[in-house]
Write a protein that holds these residues in place. Structure first.
Motif, mmCIF file in Angstrom:
data_model
loop_
_atom_site.group_PDB
_atom_site.id
_atom_site.type_symbol
_atom_site.label_atom_id
_atom_site.label_comp_id
_atom_site.label_asym_id
_atom_site.label_seq_id
_atom_site.Cartn_x
_atom_site.Cartn_y
_atom_site.Cartn_z
ATOM 1 N N VAL A 35 23.011 80.968 30.460
ATOM 2 C CA VAL A 35 22.934 81.373 31.549
ATOM 3 C C VAL A 35 23.355 80.790 32.902
ATOM 4 O O VAL A 35 23.690 81.089 33.901
ATOM 5 N N ASP B 28 26.480 79.277 33.900
ATOM 6 C CA ASP B 28 27.992 80.871 33.752
ATOM 7 C C ASP B 28 26.946 80.921 34.758
ATOM 8 O O ASP B 28 28.811 80.920 36.046
ATOM 9 N N ARG C 47 29.268 88.461 35.504
ATOM 10 C CA ARG C 47 27.661 88.663 35.207
ATOM 11 C C ARG C 47 28.322 89.876 34.504
ATOM 12 O O ARG C 47 27.216 90.666 33.407
ATOM 13 N N ARG D 165 28.534 88.494 30.278
ATOM 14 C CA ARG D 165 28.145 87.603 30.159
ATOM 15 C C ARG D 165 26.968 87.460 29.137
ATOM 16 O O ARG D 165 27.383 86.756 28.366
ATOM 17 N N ARG E 112 29.313 86.641 26.191
ATOM 18 C CA ARG E 112 30.041 85.989 25.725
ATOM 19 C C ARG E 112 29.667 85.040 25.229
ATOM 20 O O ARG E 112 30.098 84.656 24.767
ATOM 21 N N ARG F 122 33.856 81.130 27.794
ATOM 22 C CA ARG F 122 34.732 81.619 28.587
ATOM 23 C C ARG F 122 36.393 81.609 27.809
ATOM 24 O O ARG F 122 36.173 80.203 27.079
#
Lengths: 266, 318
Positions: B108, B111, B119, B122, B125, B162
């Motif tokens: 987190v 990212d 977000r 997120r 992912r 990603r």
């Protein structure tokens, strides 16, 4: 990104422990006053002799005790670690290739360190306030000028004092941020930053360097006490904030110049 | 993809021109012209200290190039780093995480540090990436409790957070158990199958030989060779190996046939085949009365090519 940065900082055991210690300082002070009993001689540090009359003063006494040593040390630990700590962990290369952007990362670090300065002084104020309220009577507040203000206004001024102490620490924090861009060894950066705080405090107490005194970032550190005068004496506080802004401008620029072009090998 | 298309601009995932990085007087990377075709699995080989990691750090904008220019995914770097790097997943010189955060919290944090937070997607992912590297079960454990192999996996999860067009993996199987190494190999193939270009730096030649379509070899900061793996592996000579008790006669016969670089070790004769057919050599040997115990044509491996290019020495080159 700022929220993630703050979460990363405040989840760290070291940071939690530092804040806990800061809150414990005024609490221990209040307990000491409680057991030593009664009003002191009046020769103690500012605010300390008022604690037994009004528990609220434990917060202000705590700030007075913490600012020469504990607060600069804690700020040196967190600001000196800002960039060098990421380099040391190796996380810096993953932040930069994310890409976070170097200027953006540095700005986020600066904001985080500033938030930490405020958290540190508020921890001291809260620790003192809680202990003071438990151990001593609380009521209308007698200012340093001898006038009386309401408890609500006293509280407001106490937290304003915490805010001003936090702002007073920003000059040192920006020095720490700069030093942390110079090295991959966080301990070195922390020690160097703490060293600057000690040097400034020492020079401020040597009469021979009187010409330097107005330019030392520690010089106005106790000016927050002027908030408890009636009317409030702003001149020292304004001089303090102006000086801090100067330090921030110089060292934040230096940190940016260094970090934005640095080869990241860690 | 055709050869001509791969050579034209815009179809190279990584392209460098005269890329140089000097530390003081020493050129850690010395004027390299690297061409990594889109869609390739590109093995980046070289002994320790040959400049592989420095090259990767320059490519990703961590250190400034002294000279030369480079493009990632057709965009000039480092000017377009902000646009390009979100499409590039990287594992550089081992994983690095905040030990006091959990695996998930670490992902987190990284990212959120990007220019394009996204977000809303997120959580999904992160779940996908963790599942892909087999870390779902320990996602909420602190990273300080992870083994090195688990950290390496988490590093891969970060690289896969990603959809990426380019993955730069620096020694991804370092510190992994054989099972993990196998998984990484399969993962690399899978990613390539999805269309990503994989730039894999490694010193494990067998590893590279198994997954890579292209290779480049570095030594002392210079790029010694690059190209499709079949071409490079074929560059070293095919050797003929004859086992016999009549070493002297066998050597004479092979010499007469024109085979070069003859060498004798006990009852074994070795020579470069140089286009001769092994069966012809065998017939001539037998006709000359040599008792041939065995005769083999040894095809060169990538290791032979590598050693031929970089030398045998076990020492760090500098």
């Amino acid at each position: 990104m700022l929220l993630a940065e703050l979460a990363t900082l405040f989840r760290r055991l070291r940071v939690k422990a530092l804040l806990g210690v800061l809150a414990a300082i005024p609490a221990a002070l209040a307990v000491a006053v409680y057991f030593s009993g009664g009003p002191s001689s009046g020769r103690g540090p500012t605010f300390l002799d008022q604690v037994s009359h009004n528990g609220m003063f434990a917060a202000l006494a705590g700030l007075t005790i913490a600012i020469p040593f504990f607060l600069p040390l804690v700020v040196a630990v967190v600001s000196g670690d800002a960039i060098s700590g990421e380099a040391n962990l190796g996380t810096l290369r993953y932040l930069l290739t994310r890409p976070s952007g170097r200027t953006r990362l540095l700005a986020t670090k600066a904001a985080t360190v500033a938030v930490f300065c405020l958290a540190a002084t508020v921890a001291v104020a809260l620790g003192g306030l809680i202990a003071g309220v438990i151990l001593f009577p609380v009521g209308r507040v007698v200012t340093l000028s001898g006038t009386t203000i309401s408890l609500a206004e006293g509280m407001l001024r106490t937290f304003a004092a915490a805010g001003i102490v936090a702002a007073s620490l920003l000059g040192l924090a920006s020095i720490g941020l700069f030093v942390s861009t110079l090295t991959d060894a966080p301990v070195g950066a922390m020690a160097a930053t703490a060293g600057f705080a000690v040097l400034s405090a020492v020079l401020d107490n040597v009469p021979q360097t009187r010409a330097l005194h107005p330019w030392l970032f520690t010089h106005h550190w106790l000016s927050f006490g002027d908030l408890l005068r009636s009317p409030v004496q702003w001149s020292g506080i304004v001089a303090d904030l102006r000086l801090q802004l100067g330090y921030i401008a110089v060292f934040a620029t230096a940190a940016w110049a260094r970090f934005s072009t640095k080869d990241v090998l860690a | 993809m055709t050869g001509t298309a791969a050579q034209s601009r815009g179809t190279l995932a990584i392209e460098t021109q005269g890329l140089t990085k000097r530390f003081g007087d020493m050129a850690a990377v010395d004027g390299i012209d690297l061409s990594v075709p889109v869609g390739s699995v590109f093995g980046f080989l070289g002994p320790n200290g040959s400049g592989k990691t420095t090259t990767i750090r320059v490519l990703l904008g961590l250190i400034n190039a002294s000279e030369g220019s480079w493009e990632l995914l057709g965009q000039p770097m480092p000017d377009r780093a902000r646009r390009v790097l979100p499409d590039v997943g990287a594992l550089i010189e081992g994983p690095a995480f905040y030990p006091w955060l959990t695996g998930r919290q670490n992902l987190v944090r990284f990212d959120a540090a990007g220019p394009d937070a996204q977000r809303s997607t997120r959580k999904r992912r992160i779940d996908d990436a963790l599942a892909r590297v087999g870390l779902t079960a320990v996602a909420s454990k602190k990273v300080k409790t992870y083994s090195f192999g688990m950290r390496q996996r988490l590093g891969l999860a970060l690289a896969l957070l990603r959809p990426r067009q380019l993955l730069v993996l620096d020694e991804p199987t370092n510190g992994m158990d054989p099972q993990g190494t196998r998984e990484i190999r399969n993962l690399t193939k899978e990613l390539a199958g999805e269309g990503a270009t994989v730039f894999l730096s490694s010193h494990l030649l067998s590893e590279v030989e198994q997954v890579c379509t292209h290779v480049a070899v570095m030594s002392l900061g210079k790029l010694l060779a690059q190209g499709p793996i079949a071409e490079l592996a074929g560059a070293a000579a095919t050797r003929l190996r004859v086992e016999t008790d009549d070493v002297a006669v066998a050597t004479q016969v092979l010499e007469r046939l024109g085979l070069a670089e003859l060498s004798v070790e006990g009852t074994t004769v070795l020579a470069n085949l140089d286009g001769h057919r092994p069966e012809d050599c065998n017939r001539e040997l037998v006709l000359a009365g040599v008792g041939v115990r065995s005769l083999t044509a040894i095809r060169p491996t990538l290791e032979d090519t590598f050693v031929a290019l970089t030398g045998e020495g076990f020492d760090v080159a500098r």
